[in-house]
Design an enzyme around this catalytic site. Structure first.
Site, PDB file in Angstrom:
ATOM      1  N   LYS A 173       0.942   3.727 -11.364  1.00  0.00           N
ATOM      2  CA  LYS A 173      -0.315   2.987 -10.937  1.00  0.00           C
ATOM      3  C   LYS A 173      -0.831   2.027 -12.203  1.00  0.00           C
ATOM      4  O   LYS A 173      -1.385   0.850 -11.779  1.00  0.00           O
ATOM      5  CB  LYS A 173      -1.456   3.810 -10.366  1.00  0.00           C
ATOM      6  CG  LYS A 173      -1.261   4.564  -9.023  1.00  0.00           C
ATOM      7  CD  LYS A 173      -0.722   3.744  -7.881  1.00  0.00           C
ATOM      8  CE  LYS A 173      -0.751   4.377  -6.831  1.00  0.00           C
ATOM      9  NZ  LYS A 173      -0.247   3.327  -5.532  1.00  0.00           N
TER      10      LYS A 173
ATOM     11  N   TYR B  76       2.858   9.567 -11.645  1.00  0.00           N
ATOM     12  CA  TYR B  76       1.923   9.037 -10.667  1.00  0.00           C
ATOM     13  C   TYR B  76       0.920   7.906 -11.383  1.00  0.00           C
ATOM     14  O   TYR B  76       0.850   6.721 -11.180  1.00  0.00           O
ATOM     15  CB  TYR B  76       1.129   9.688  -9.700  1.00  0.00           C
ATOM     16  CG  TYR B  76       0.363   9.145  -8.666  1.00  0.00           C
ATOM     17  CD1 TYR B  76       0.849   8.523  -7.782  1.00  0.00           C
ATOM     18  CD2 TYR B  76      -1.299   9.243  -8.688  1.00  0.00           C
ATOM     19  CE1 TYR B  76      -0.050   7.946  -6.739  1.00  0.00           C
ATOM     20  CE2 TYR B  76      -2.017   8.621  -8.054  1.00  0.00           C
ATOM     21  CZ  TYR B  76      -1.324   7.875  -6.663  1.00  0.00           C
ATOM     22  OH  TYR B  76      -2.243   7.442  -5.922  1.00  0.00           O
TER      23      TYR B  76
ATOM     24  N   ASN C 127       0.904  -1.279  -0.031  1.00  0.00           N
ATOM     25  CA  ASN C 127       0.015  -0.095   0.107  1.00  0.00           C
ATOM     26  C   ASN C 127       0.711   1.176   0.025  1.00  0.00           C
ATOM     27  O   ASN C 127       0.257   2.251  -0.372  1.00  0.00           O
ATOM     28  CB  ASN C 127      -0.992  -0.015   1.230  1.00  0.00           C
ATOM     29  CG  ASN C 127      -1.586   1.133   1.278  1.00  0.00           C
ATOM     30  OD1 ASN C 127      -2.452   1.657   0.664  1.00  0.00           O
ATOM     31  ND2 ASN C 127      -1.126   2.022   2.396  1.00  0.00           N
TER      32      ASN C 127
HETATM   33  P1  NAD Z   1      -0.517   8.632   3.108  1.00  0.00           P
HETATM   34  O1  NAD Z   1       0.430   9.617   2.617  1.00  0.00           O
HETATM   35  O2  NAD Z   1      -1.544   9.076   4.015  1.00  0.00           O
HETATM   36  O3  NAD Z   1       0.024   7.215   3.596  1.00  0.00           O
HETATM   37  C1  NAD Z   1       1.201   6.867   2.810  1.00  0.00           C
HETATM   38  C2  NAD Z   1       1.893   5.568   3.421  1.00  0.00           C
HETATM   39  O4  NAD Z   1       3.020   5.290   2.938  1.00  0.00           O
HETATM   40  C3  NAD Z   1       2.452   5.974   5.055  1.00  0.00           C
HETATM   41  O5  NAD Z   1       2.173   4.756   5.772  1.00  0.00           O
HETATM   42  C4  NAD Z   1       3.953   6.289   4.968  1.00  0.00           C
HETATM   43  O6  NAD Z   1       4.520   5.690   5.749  1.00  0.00           O
HETATM   44  C5  NAD Z   1       4.192   5.114   3.545  1.00  0.00           C
HETATM   45  N1  NAD Z   1       5.202   5.722   2.810  1.00  0.00           N
HETATM   46  C6  NAD Z   1       5.505   6.791   2.052  1.00  0.00           C
HETATM   47  N2  NAD Z   1       6.514   6.836   1.649  1.00  0.00           N
HETATM   48  C7  NAD Z   1       7.477   5.826   1.890  1.00  0.00           C
HETATM   49  C8  NAD Z   1       8.492   5.499   1.835  1.00  0.00           C
HETATM   50  N3  NAD Z   1       9.575   6.016   0.943  1.00  0.00           N
HETATM   51  N4  NAD Z   1       9.064   4.313   2.260  1.00  0.00           N
HETATM   52  C9  NAD Z   1       8.328   3.548   2.821  1.00  0.00           C
HETATM   53  N5  NAD Z   1       6.790   3.819   3.188  1.00  0.00           N
HETATM   54  C10 NAD Z   1       6.507   5.038   2.897  1.00  0.00           C
HETATM   55  O7  NAD Z   1      -1.294   8.020   1.666  1.00  0.00           O
HETATM   56  P2  NAD Z   1      -2.485   7.268   1.560  1.00  0.00           P
HETATM   57  O8  NAD Z   1      -3.448   8.535   0.693  1.00  0.00           O
HETATM   58  O9  NAD Z   1      -3.153   6.788   2.554  1.00  0.00           O
HETATM   59  O10 NAD Z   1      -2.120   6.495   0.325  1.00  0.00           O
HETATM   60  C11 NAD Z   1      -2.065   5.184   0.549  1.00  0.00           C
HETATM   61  C12 NAD Z   1      -1.810   4.496  -0.964  1.00  0.00           C
HETATM   62  O11 NAD Z   1      -3.354   4.743  -1.640  1.00  0.00           O
HETATM   63  C13 NAD Z   1      -0.931   4.920  -2.032  1.00  0.00           C
HETATM   64  O12 NAD Z   1      -0.392   3.953  -2.508  1.00  0.00           O
HETATM   65  C14 NAD Z   1      -1.800   5.927  -2.721  1.00  0.00           C
HETATM   66  O13 NAD Z   1      -0.985   6.161  -3.810  1.00  0.00           O
HETATM   67  C15 NAD Z   1      -2.995   5.350  -3.015  1.00  0.00           C
HETATM   68  N6  NAD Z   1      -4.189   6.130  -3.293  1.00  0.00           N
HETATM   69  C16 NAD Z   1      -4.924   7.101  -2.350  1.00  0.00           C
HETATM   70  C17 NAD Z   1      -5.679   8.049  -2.614  1.00  0.00           C
HETATM   71  C18 NAD Z   1      -5.982   9.168  -2.025  1.00  0.00           C
HETATM   72  O14 NAD Z   1      -7.049   9.989  -2.325  1.00  0.00           O
HETATM   73  N7  NAD Z   1      -5.591   9.116  -0.833  1.00  0.00           N
HETATM   74  C19 NAD Z   1      -6.235   7.598  -4.008  1.00  0.00           C
HETATM   75  C20 NAD Z   1      -6.027   6.630  -4.635  1.00  0.00           C
HETATM   76  C21 NAD Z   1      -4.899   5.952  -4.259  1.00  0.00           C
END
Ligand code: NAD
Length: 247
Positions: free
Chosen positions: A159, A155, A90
């Protein structure tokens, strides 16, 4: 729904990953969460333990870009719990840079964490899953893997690669009883989205047929379904959880 299963969740310290960790714990799994720093891992573990001291949860902060570090951490988890049933990839970063402002380094940074890190985590885990006779891998994709986005080309590119990896490994690992799926969230209320001002949120909501922003729990529910026996014949699926915004 996950009683007795052992799950590893990368990016489990906040946002969508934290909601997945909680959902898995509530459903009886033992969970190992990964974060980028020891500090944030410990903070997440403390919050979970405070919520329910009986939950079996631990955490690590391996460098996801270092295959050796992942190999060692996955080996430690196998030693600790005896098996790994579920791997959730994730962790991810987003990007909205305009093409004229991009650097090759920035493009590589997004691709490295969003794609290569998934490969790095899968490699040692698949060996364990094969030995134990099966398992399940779930990757976090995104709505923009299908639609693209108007800036930050790395990005959606990353994905879409996650989707390709998911489809291909589902075919390759099916005979080993390993299911491989992805969840493609739409706009989800993690810290970044929650901090946006009302005037930015309102027009976004108008574009979503369900007329609301997704909650991390909406997304975590899809991860629960795909990890559970209810999805025993589901593999190679990219499950959209976006209120139909992609269309
Ligand atoms: P967030 O930024 O709140 O959390 C990201 C997580 O990834 C954190 O736990 C962080 O520790 C970890 N992370 C970030 N950089 C890292 C690194 N270099 N090494 C290790 N861990 C790392 O983000 P989120 O919104 O919860 O996103 C989680 C996933 O969902 C991602 O893959 C994101 O692309 C995807 N996503 C999010 C959304 C949204 O609207 N929030 C939409 C579509 C997809």
């Amino acid at each position: 729904m996950l009683k007795g299963k052992v799950a590893v969740v990368t990016g489990g310290t906040r946002g969508i990953g934290y909601a997945i960790v909680k959902k898995y714990l509530e459903n009886g799994a033992k969970v190992v969460l990964f974060g980028s720093r020891d500090e944030t891992v410990n903070k997440a573990l403390a919050a979970l333990k405070e919520e329910n001291p009986d939950w079996e949860v631990s955490g690590y902060a391996p460098n996801l870009l270092d295959p050796k570090a992942l190999e060692e951490t996955i080996a430690k988890i196998k030693e600790q719990y005896g098996r790994i049933d579920i791997l959730v990839n994730n962790a991810g970063i987003s990007d909205s840079t305009k093409i004229d402002d991009y650097t090759a380094e920035q493009f590589a940074k997004v691709m490295d964490l969003n794609v290569k890190a998934i490969f790095n985590a899968i490699l040692p885990t698949v060996k364990i899953m094969k030995e134990q006779g099966g398992g399940c891998i779930i990757n976090t994709s995104s709505m923009v893997s299908i639609s693209g986005q108007p800036s930050g080309v790395a990005y959606p590119t990353s994905k879409t690669a996650v989707n390709g990896l998911t489809w291909s490994l589902a075919r390759e690992l099916g005979p080993s009883n390993i299911r491989v799926n992805a969840v493609a969230p739409g706009i989800t209320k993690t810290d970044m989205v929650a901090a946006l001002p009302e005037q930015m949120i309102a027009p976004l909501i108008k574009m979503i047929p369900l007329r609301r922003i997704g909650e991390p729990e909406d997304v975590a529910n899809a991860f629960l379904y795909l990890a559970s026996d209810l999805a025993s014949y589901v593999t190679g699926e990219i499950l959209s959880v976006d209120g139909a915004m992609r269309s």
